[in-house]
Design an enzyme around this catalytic site. Structure first.
Site, mmCIF file in Angstrom:
data_model
loop_
_atom_site.group_PDB
_atom_site.id
_atom_site.type_symbol
_atom_site.label_atom_id
_atom_site.label_comp_id
_atom_site.label_asym_id
_atom_site.label_seq_id
_atom_site.Cartn_x
_atom_site.Cartn_y
_atom_site.Cartn_z
ATOM 1 C CG ASP A 3 -3.886 -1.085 2.899
ATOM 2 O OD1 ASP A 3 -3.764 -2.244 2.448
ATOM 3 O OD2 ASP A 3 -3.124 -0.151 2.603
ATOM 4 C CG ASP A 10 -5.153 -6.728 2.934
ATOM 5 O OD1 ASP A 10 -4.383 -7.656 2.679
ATOM 6 O OD2 ASP A 10 -4.853 -5.531 2.793
ATOM 7 C CG ASP A 24 -1.180 -5.563 3.434
ATOM 8 O OD1 ASP A 24 -0.579 -6.334 2.669
ATOM 9 O OD2 ASP A 24 -1.594 -4.445 3.083
#
Length: 919
Positions: free
Chosen positions: A660, A664, A338
């Site tokens: 985070d 996700d 990410d």
């Protein structure tokens, strides 16, 4: 009463963001001015259930314990214990079952990944909300919300359910946890195209996101599992438990070993019966062979080796929640990361300023107000917090401040955010974009608290999504000064002049301004324009006041910047043969810019970036090709992240996924190893992941990969060390049956050897430091076996040496007239002596003994010394002699045992050198 139930999206029905406000209200049968009645809300609550996510219970403690007893090799041990008990060998049977229980307890204690992701998602929903019922506002627990409720939102609120926004003023939300976009989202209320991506649905607010500015009303269109957060929880629940490379390979290895052991045991039984031995005796021999061939210490050794790795990783800021994940990083071939909060700081930061026809760079990251403003390599503004003429001078001096100073001043005064230091960290309240302006002002020596005291605010025009501008009015020694900030395409037409570098007014250079803004945009920066206008004393701040006659003071470019250490970490991953891919919910240009700065793609290249809309058009085969060839994916939704991870896994990749946010979590659980951020990550992400980084730094993954590779190396060393003993013990039993002689070693003596040496000799290998150059190797091929052909051949060689040494010494002792107990004691000590010297051979599987630092692992020496002490005890201490049917032996026997061990060590070293020369 028949309650209206709106049609779901799909099947020709428009999604909620595509409906006009009136149609959305009509679908729910509700009036925006009165809301639902209490009776109707109660009926809907009965129909749809409370606004609480479903939580699936995990496995019970009993189930986890029983699962330890279902491994194939453990089942063979249990069967061996049952057989020995049936033959009346109660001591042998008790020891075998003791080994089984010890292994099960260790596995039970070390296992236990908590399935708490869904519970964390449930906590992400707000607990209190202002709702309109029976025409009156009331506060209530969000668990009682139902579809059709009208709720009120204001700054600081957490959105309690999925809402179709119906009215409001300057409403802005931060949706990074759901969409991956760090910047706040401006909301409006008009319908959008049906195919609008989640991150671009400006007329919606989603459960678990946060309101940072303005106020508004929203119609509840989804609660509990029907929210976007609930849909993600379903994706998490539907993601299977992924077996790590280690567990897959060990399962294959155990299965192969099981059939070899059963085959040899059956062969032993058949040969013995064919030679005329009794079936009972041959059953004992078969059990002895099975017990000897099974590496009883392997499950415990594997768990303890991984646990040591957990401890090592914790010191390097990586917390492991699931033991096999320790090794998974060492097998990783692709890291899907990410962007927001993982590769970047998750803090909007001003990095460039254009003022007075000059471009300035700003150093420092995040909300820590430390850094410098530089012009062509020179410090433009001292970092010390001094206000200079901007405060101490006259109003005229103030008006003639430099363009850079005026830009910083405008950003600090036209601002509703707050920056403060608490718990050893710099924190903000309000809009992250405005907070970035406060930080850069402090880097330039301007403190917003002092500024507001010197130049008090008299009026304001809050940010409006239509005009995309905010303005404030300040008193300066009897005069009024307006400061405004907003989108350049909105603010620039209102400006008649611009400030020159020295602070004087100059004609507006539109071309230069637009070129500078375009250049910032290509670097992924969000560009804001800042302007001012002096009004006459007593003039009011109106829309007309900022629509013309403004003076542009400067432009600021900001971005959520990459972490400094992430650049080196990505470079190291590439050197280790690991590809790094960015999968983010942010905009494509921002993702491309960050990827170039970090090194995921070459900076300045027109790298391919696929968006969520692009991915939606790809079938499974095209998606596999895209997942393989493209390194940057932007505007990606949660299920698309999940789909990308699965596409990579389908091609044999071992995938690590970092993240985070709530968005996700499904991909974190699906990946071979999910890695969550410990500081800035949501509880959802942490609970779905197998590993948590306590410093939120991508660079820590590099250290964890190195540890993972070292741990896997040590596991292979242990297996290469332990298998020859089991193989040799099995060969000794088989050879004795074929030769028609008494067993040279009993099942109980075999268990003694296997369990004591596994702990004292095998486990010290877990403390071996990583070998040099470990991060310059390519990742292990996912399909590669635990032991390659070279190591299998070495296992066979060492097993044959043990067979020759132990069986030969047993026969020699018989010829000398020594007792059966003495002969078996000699044979047992031959096995242990060869294991001790072979331990030093195994400290490196490729390099000679002399190439390894002798005392880099003191545990090896300590284990060898303790093992010798135990061998003395079982050889000379009467209680152990009685329990294990051993007897004291003379010095000549010890000399012969030592000579055999040294010869074995020399042969193994010669084989290593021959392999090295051949390679």
């Amino acid at each position: 009463m028949t309650l209206p139930r709106p049609p779901p999206a799909g099947n020709g029905n428009p999604p909620w963001h595509a409906l006009p406000v009136g149609d959305a209200l009509a679908c729910h049968g509700v009036d925006a001015n009165n809301g639902l009645t209490q009776e109707e809300a109660a009926a809907r609550l009965e129909r749809d259930g409370p606004n609480r996510l479903s939580v699936q219970p995990g496995r019970s403690a009993l189930q986890r314990f029983l699962n330890q007893l279902t491994e194939p090799l453990v089942l063979v041990l249990i069967g061996s214990g049952v057989v020995t008990a049936g033959l009346g060998e109660w001591i042998d049977s008790s020891v075998i079952f003791g080994v089984v229980i010890v292994n099960a307890v260790i596995g039970f204690l070390q296992e236990g990944k908590a399935e708490a992701a869904l519970a964390a998602l449930a906590r992400a929903v707000a607990t209190e909300v202002t709702v309109l019922r029976d025409g009156r506002r009331r506060r209530m627990d969000a668990v009682h919300l139902v579809p059709g409720d009208v709720v009120w939102l204001s700054a600081g609120d957490k959105v309690p359910a999925d809402l179709r926004l119906i009215s409001g003023k300057q409403l802005r939300t931060v949706e990074a946890a759901l969409t991956g976009e760090a910047a706040p989202t401006d909301k409006h209320f008009d319908p959008l195209p049906a195919d609008t991506l989640l991150a671009d649905r400006r007329n919606m607010a989603y459960a678990g996101t946060t309101v940072v500015a303005g106020q508004g009303q929203g119609l509840v269109i989804g609660t509990a599992d029907a929210t976007e957060t609930g849909r993600i929880s379903g994706l998490i629940a539907g993601a299977p438990e992924i077996a790590t490379p280690l567990t897959k390979k060990m399962a294959e290895f155990a299965g192969l070993l099981l059939w070899v052991i059963l085959g040899l045991a059956a062969l032993t039984f058949v040969i013995g019966v064919w030679r005329g031995e009794s079936m009972a005796a041959m059953m004992v021999a078969a059990v002895a062979l099975a017990v000897g061939a099974i590496p009883e210490g392997l499950p415990a050794a594997m768990s303890i080796t991984l646990a040591i790795g957990v401890s090592r990783m914790a010191k390097r800021r990586a917390i492991i929640r699931h033991l096999p994940a320790v090794e998974s990083l060492g097998s990783t071939t692709v890291i899907c990361s990410d962007k927001t909060g993982t590769l970047t700081e998750n803090a909007m930061t001003v990095t460039e300023i254009w003022a007075g026809g000059e471009a300035f760079g700003v150093s420092g990251q995040g909300y820590k107000p430390e850094g410098e403003l530089r012009l062509r390599g020179e410090i433009a503004v001292p970092p010390a917090p001094t206000l200079g003429d901007a405060v101490s001078g006259s109003a005229g001096d103030m008006a003639l401040g430099t363009a850079l100073r005026e830009t910083l001043l405008a950003g600090a005064l036209c601002n509703d955010a707050a920056l403060y230091h608490e718990h050893r960290q710099w924190q903000i309240t309000g809009d992250p974009t405005e907070a970035a302006l406060l930080v850069v002002a402090r880097k330039g020596g301007l403190d917003e608290t002092t500024l507001h005291n010197v130049f008090p605010r008299r009026d304001e025009l809050p940010f409006d999504s239509a005009r995309q501008t905010m303005a404030t009015l300040h008193a300066i020694e009897g005069r009024s000064m307006v400061y405004a900030k907003g989108a350049i395409e909105k603010l620039l037409p209102a400006c008649r002049n611009m400030l020159a570098a020295d602070g004087s007014e100059a004609p507006l250079d539109t071309a230069a301004l637009e070129a500078s803004a375009a250049l910032m945009a290509t670097r992924g920066l969000r560009v804001l324009a800042l302007a001012r206008r002096q009004l006459a004393a007593g003039d009011e701040l109106t829309e007309a006041a900022i629509s013309a006659g403004m003076v542009l003071v400067g432009l600021v470019g900001m971005i959520d910047p990459p972490r400094v250490r992430a650049v080196g970490a990505v470079r190291t991953c590439h050197a280790a043969g690991i590809r790094v891919k960015m999968i983010t919910g942010d905009h494509a240009e921002t993702a491309r810019a960050i990827a170039g700065q970090i090194g995921i793609v070459k900076a300045g290249d027109a790298a391919t970036v696929l968006t969520g809309r692009d991915l939606a058009r790809l079938d499974d085969e095209a998606l596999k090709a895209a997942a393989r060839n493209v390194d940057v994916f932007a505007r990606v939704e949660p299920e698309q992240k999940l789909r990308l991870v699965r596409a990579l896994q389908a091609q044999g990749e071992v995938v690590a996924m970092t993240g985070d946010g709530v968005n996700d979590a499904p991909a974190l659980k699906q990946a071979d190893i999910g890695i969550a951020m410990g500081m800035g990550g949501t509880d959802v992400a942490k609970e779905a992941a197998a590993m948590v980084l306590t410093d939120d730094n991508f660079a820590t993954i590099e250290a964890a990969v190195e540890e993972g590779r070292g741990i896997y190396d040590n596991l292979v060393k242990f297996i290469t060390w332990t298998l020859p003993t089991n193989f040799g013990e099995g060969l000794v039993i088989l050879a004795a049956i074929v030769a028609g002689v008494t067993l040279p070693i009993t099942p109980l003596q075999i268990l003694w050897i296997n369990m004591t040496t596994a702990v004292l000799l095998g486990l010290p290998l877990a403390f071996e430091p990583a070998e040099r150059g470990i991060m310059h190797r390519p990742p292990r091929p996912p399909g590669a076996p635990v032991l390659d052909a070279v190591l299998i051949e070495r296992v066979v060689l060492v097993g044959i040496l043990m067979l020759a040494g132990a069986f030969g010494m047993f026969l020699l002792a018989g010829e000398r007239g020594q007792s059966m107990a003495e002969a078996r004691t000699i044979a047992m000590n031959v096995f242990v002596a060869i294991e001790i010297v072979y331990l030093f051979n195994c400290r490196s599987l490729r390099l000679p003994v002399t190439a390894v630092a002798a005392f880099s692992n003191p545990w090896v020496w300590a284990g060898a010394g303790l093992q010798l002490v135990l061998q003395m005890a079982i050889t000379y201490w009467a209680p152990l002699n009685n329990a294990f049917a051993t007897a004291p032996i003379d010095l000549r026997a010890w000399g012969e045992i030592s000579l055999i061990a040294l010869v074995a060590m020399g042969i193994i070293e010669l084989e290593k050198r021959w392999r090295g020369a051949a390679g």
